[in-house]
Scaffold this active site. Structure first.
Site, PDB file in Angstrom:
ATOM      1  N   GLY A   1       0.812  -1.207   0.000  1.00  0.00           N
ATOM      2  CA  GLY A   1       0.000   0.000   0.000  1.00  0.00           C
ATOM      3  C   GLY A   1       0.844   1.255   0.000  1.00  0.00           C
ATOM      4  N   GLY A  25      -0.789  -5.122   1.096  1.00  0.00           N
ATOM      5  CA  GLY A  25      -2.080  -4.919   0.455  1.00  0.00           C
ATOM      6  C   GLY A  25      -2.351  -5.873  -0.691  1.00  0.00           C
ATOM      7  N   GLU A  34       5.799  -6.410   7.826  1.00  0.00           N
ATOM      8  CA  GLU A  34       5.367  -5.183   8.499  1.00  0.00           C
ATOM      9  C   GLU A  34       6.021  -4.920   9.850  1.00  0.00           C
ATOM     10  OE1 GLU A  34       2.241  -6.255   5.511  1.00  0.00           O
ATOM     11  OE2 GLU A  34       3.387  -7.355   7.030  1.00  0.00           O
ATOM     12  N   ASP A  37      -1.358  -7.049   8.546  1.00  0.00           N
ATOM     13  CA  ASP A  37      -2.803  -6.770   8.554  1.00  0.00           C
ATOM     14  C   ASP A  37      -3.495  -7.398   7.352  1.00  0.00           C
ATOM     15  OD1 ASP A  37      -1.700  -4.973   6.676  1.00  0.00           O
ATOM     16  OD2 ASP A  37      -3.144  -3.396   7.189  1.00  0.00           O
TER      17      ASP A  37
END
Length: 403
Positions: A115, A163, A186, A194
């Protein structure tokens, strides 16, 4: 015909790559809107301003096709793309003439490498709403993919991180190629895995999911399927033919789609005889990462004194202590949650990260100053208390994500 397993030497460090790509990005909310072409047309749509859009939506045969069209930014996902994909996905779900949905990326380097990290960090510093809007709408899209009533096929050819994982892993079918590079790195930038990582990672075999989440370990090619993250492996040179056969199906069921994918997988022999890259270490992974806390994992790695354990120990020492502890609890909790419950939990975590220190420090160290020397606060696992971790999981009240 002889089988070969093409190597992939062009990839650099996956973590650095994920966040460097953000420097190529800026948040561009396009004023023009994409419209879906008449059924049977395969020409991609362009924006009214002339250049092709960041995401292309089209219909071809029985399929609705989503094409991520930012090859120079490794097809990175931004908010304007999310706002185009979600409503079209819902329309296709209700369209009697659309039997399957397919998603792919332009170029041979990446499906989607993540992202717009830089834009989110800038918005967080300025108090902008993007820090709420991006995560909320991304997770809503992840859930729409995970609950889609029609077969969803993600062609994850190339880099697939962050993402990009959220756009693929929750769908019915994920097709890896010899060019696929998967990672969830991450924790190295003060975040957590996530896009539903709390759902799919703890459902991998043994402690593999926790290992991938804490270390950001990279999986390539057929290993992505052997780990359980892809459902099929098809050589990249066969993808064009695979797409043609899929869109030419007549009102296909999920079983029909699986049959086509199975047939192409049977014809793809690259790396077929090679064992899973972590196979010889899986017992070690289960034992070493089977601790009751991150501190316990570290103690086990320190006591092991093997080259494999030492390598993982050095990796963990570079990660945000807070992120690792949050991630450990995220996966432990997510193992017994539904996808919707996990995404609601992760929205809370995302907003806590936006209020904290480590995310912005990680972006500074990896992306802005590029010194690769983040100064985490707190700086050690022992300084991250249970009460601090509890705060990441607290309800946001009326701002909670409801799915």
């Amino acid at each position: 015909m002889a089988c070969s397993d093409p190597g992939s030497s062009r990839e650099g460090d996956a973590l650095l790559l994920l966040f460097r790509l953000a420097s190529l990005q800026r948040l561009h909310i396009l004023q023009a809107h994409l419209n879906v072409l008449p059924r049977g047309t395969s020409r991609p749509m362009s924006s009214r301003d002339g250049p092709e859009g960041e995401v292309l939506l089209q219909t071809s045969g029985c399929a609705g096709v989503i094409t991520l069209n930012r090859p120079k930014a490794l097809n990175a996902l931004n908010l304007s793309m999310i706002r185009k994909i979600f409503p079209q996905l819902k329309k296709w779900e209700e369209d009697d003439q659309t039997s399957i949905v397919m998603i792919k990326g332009v170029g041979d380097k990446a499906f989607c490498a993540g992202g717009d990290i830089r834009a989110v960090a800038d918005a967080g510093k300025a108090g902008g709403s993007l820090i709420q809007d991006f995560f909320r709408e991304e997770y809503i899209l992840n859930n729409a993919i995970g609950t889609l009533r029609k077969p969803y096929v993600a062609l994850i050819d190339g880099i697939t991180m962050g993402g990009g994982v959220g756009l693929s892993v929750h769908g019915h079918f994920r097709v890896a190629t010899e060019r696929t590079l998967f990672a969830m790195p991450e924790t190295g930038i003060g975040l957590f895995p996530d896009v539903g990582g709390g759902f799919f990672l703890p459902r991998l075999r043994g402690k593999l999911g926790l290992f991938l989440a804490l270390t950001g370990f990279r999986l390539k090619g057929r290993d992505v399927q052997q780990a359980g993250l892809a459902t099929h492996f098809v050589e990249s040179q066969k993808l064009a033919a695979l797409e043609r056969d899929l869109v030419q199906l007549k009102c296909p069921s999920q079983k029909d789609v699986a049959g086509v994918l199975d047939a192409y997988q049977a014809q793809s022999c690259a790396g077929r005889e090679q064992p899973f890259v972590l196979e010889e270490h899986m017992q070690d992974v289960d034992r070493l990462f089977g601790g009751s806390s991150v501190e316990d994992v570290v103690r086990r790695l320190e006591a092991e004194r093997s080259p494999f354990a030492e390598k993982q120990l050095q990796t963990l020492k570079r990660m945000s202590p807070t992120s690792m502890k949050v991630t450990f609890r995220q996966l432990a909790s997510g193992a017994s949650m539904s996808l919707q419950e996990v995404l609601a939990m992760e929205y809370r975590l995302s907003q806590a990260c936006m209020r904290g220190h480590d995310f912005y420090e990680g972006v500074r160290a990896v992306l802005i100053d590029k010194d690769q020397q983040p100064k985490w606060q707190p700086a050690s696992l022992e300084q991250v208390t249970d009460e601090m971790v509890d705060g990441y999981f607290q309800s946001l009240g009326s701002s909670d994500l409801h799915l």
